[in-house]
Motif scaffolding. Structure first.
Motif, PDB file in Angstrom:
ATOM      1  N   GLY A   1       0.811  -1.259   0.060  1.00 24.61           N
ATOM      2  CA  GLY A   1      -0.060   0.080   0.087  1.00 24.61           C
ATOM      3  C   GLY A   1       0.755   1.279   0.142  1.00 24.61           C
ATOM      4  N   GLU A   2       2.034   1.446   0.765  1.00 21.16           N
ATOM      5  CA  GLU A   2       2.760   2.565   0.950  1.00 21.16           C
ATOM      6  C   GLU A   2       3.455   2.779  -0.238  1.00 21.16           C
TER       7      GLU A   2
ATOM      8  N   ASP B   1       2.603   1.764  -3.378  1.00 16.71           N
ATOM      9  CA  ASP B   1       1.649   2.442  -4.384  1.00 16.71           C
ATOM     10  C   ASP B   1       1.349   3.707  -4.340  1.00 16.71           C
ATOM     11  N   ARG B   2       1.491   4.340  -3.170  1.00 17.33           N
ATOM     12  CA  ARG B   2       1.337   5.783  -2.528  1.00 17.33           C
ATOM     13  C   ARG B   2       2.522   6.427  -3.037  1.00 17.33           C
TER      14      ARG B   2
END
Length: 209
Positions: A18-19, A21-22
Motif C-alpha cells: 500500500g505504501e 503504491d502511494r
C-alpha cells in the motif's frame, strides 16, 4: 539528456504494497511535472545567502547553477511534504497506536498458519479501550462471512469487540467499552462467523490462550 531515476532504485524492495503504491503515484507526479522553469530576471537578481557571504569566504557560486539548486529544493520540498502527509495518513488510518499491552494470538486447528497481534491502548476519559488488530494468514471468506474479535468467559466467546474482513495481511483499529478484567485472562479469540453456522461465534480460528 536527462536520465530519469527508476522508482525501484529510489524506494528499494522493503516497502509494504500500500505504501509502495502511494509512493509510486507521487514519483509519477514528479516525473510528469518535469523540471521547474528558468528563473525570471527579477528572481535571478535576488542575492543568494552564499552571494552575501562571498566577501567573507572569498568565493561565489555560479548563477548558472541556481536553476539546478531550485529544482533540487523544489523536489525535496515536494517529497518531504508527501512523506509528512503519508505519516499523518498512516497514523489516522489506524496503523499505529500507543500500546500499553501487546497480545499475541496463534492459529487453531481451523487456521494453522494464521497469526495476529492485538495492541491495547490506554482507555479514554469515557472508558473506551482503543485497540489495533493486525491479522495475517486468514483466508478471505465467501460473501456474508466475516471474522470477529471476542473476549471469553469460562473459555467461551461472550462479547464481540468488532468484526473484520481480511484480504492478505490486514490491520484494523477497534474500540471496546468493556472492563477487560471481567473476562478470562488471555481470553482474546478471533472467530469465524458465516451464514452456514448462522453467524454463531463457535468457530475459533485464533486464540491468545
Amino acid at each position: 539528456m536527462t536520465i530519469r531515476p527508476e522508482f525501484d532504485d529510489l524506494i528499494g524492495g522493503n516497502v509494504p504494497p500500500g505504501e509502495r503504491d502511494r509512493l509510486r503515484r507521487a514519483h509519477n507526479l514528479l516525473i510528469e511535472a518535469g523540471p521547474p522553469p528558468e528563473l525570471s530576471p527579477e528572481l535571478d537578481a535576488v542575492p543568494w545567502p552564499e552571494d552575501a557571504l562571498a566577501p567573507l569566504v572569498g568565493r561565489r557560486r555560479s548563477k548558472s547553477r541556481r536553476p539546478l539548486l531550485l529544482a533540487a529544493a523544489l523536489a525535496t520540498a515536494i517529497v518531504a511534504g508527501f512523506l509528512v502527509g503519508q505519516a499523518t495518513s498512516t497514523t489516522n488510518s489506524g496503523s499505529s497506536i500507543a500500546a500499553r499491552e501487546v497480545v499475541q494470538l496463534h492459529g487453531t486447528a481451523l487456521a494453522h498458519n494464521a497469526l495476529a497481534t492485538l495492541k491495547l491502548g490506554k482507555a479514554d476519559a469515557a472508558g473506551n479501550e482503543p485497540m489495533l488488530l493486525h491479522v495475517s494468514g486468514l483466508p478471505k471468506l465467501a460473501k456474508g462471512g466475516y471474522y470477529a474479535l471476542y473476549l471469553t468467559r469460562g473459555g467461551k466467546p461472550v462479547v464481540s469487540c468488532g468484526t473484520i474482513n481480511v484480504s492478505g495481511a490486514t490491520s484494523v483499529r477497534m474500540s471496546a467499552a468493556y472492563a477487560f478484567k471481567a473476562f478470562d485472562k488471555d481470553g482474546w479469540v478471533i472467530v469465524r462467523q458465516t451464514p452456514a453456522n448462522n453467524w454463531r461465534p463457535n468457530q475459533v480460528v485464533l486464540s491468545a490462550a
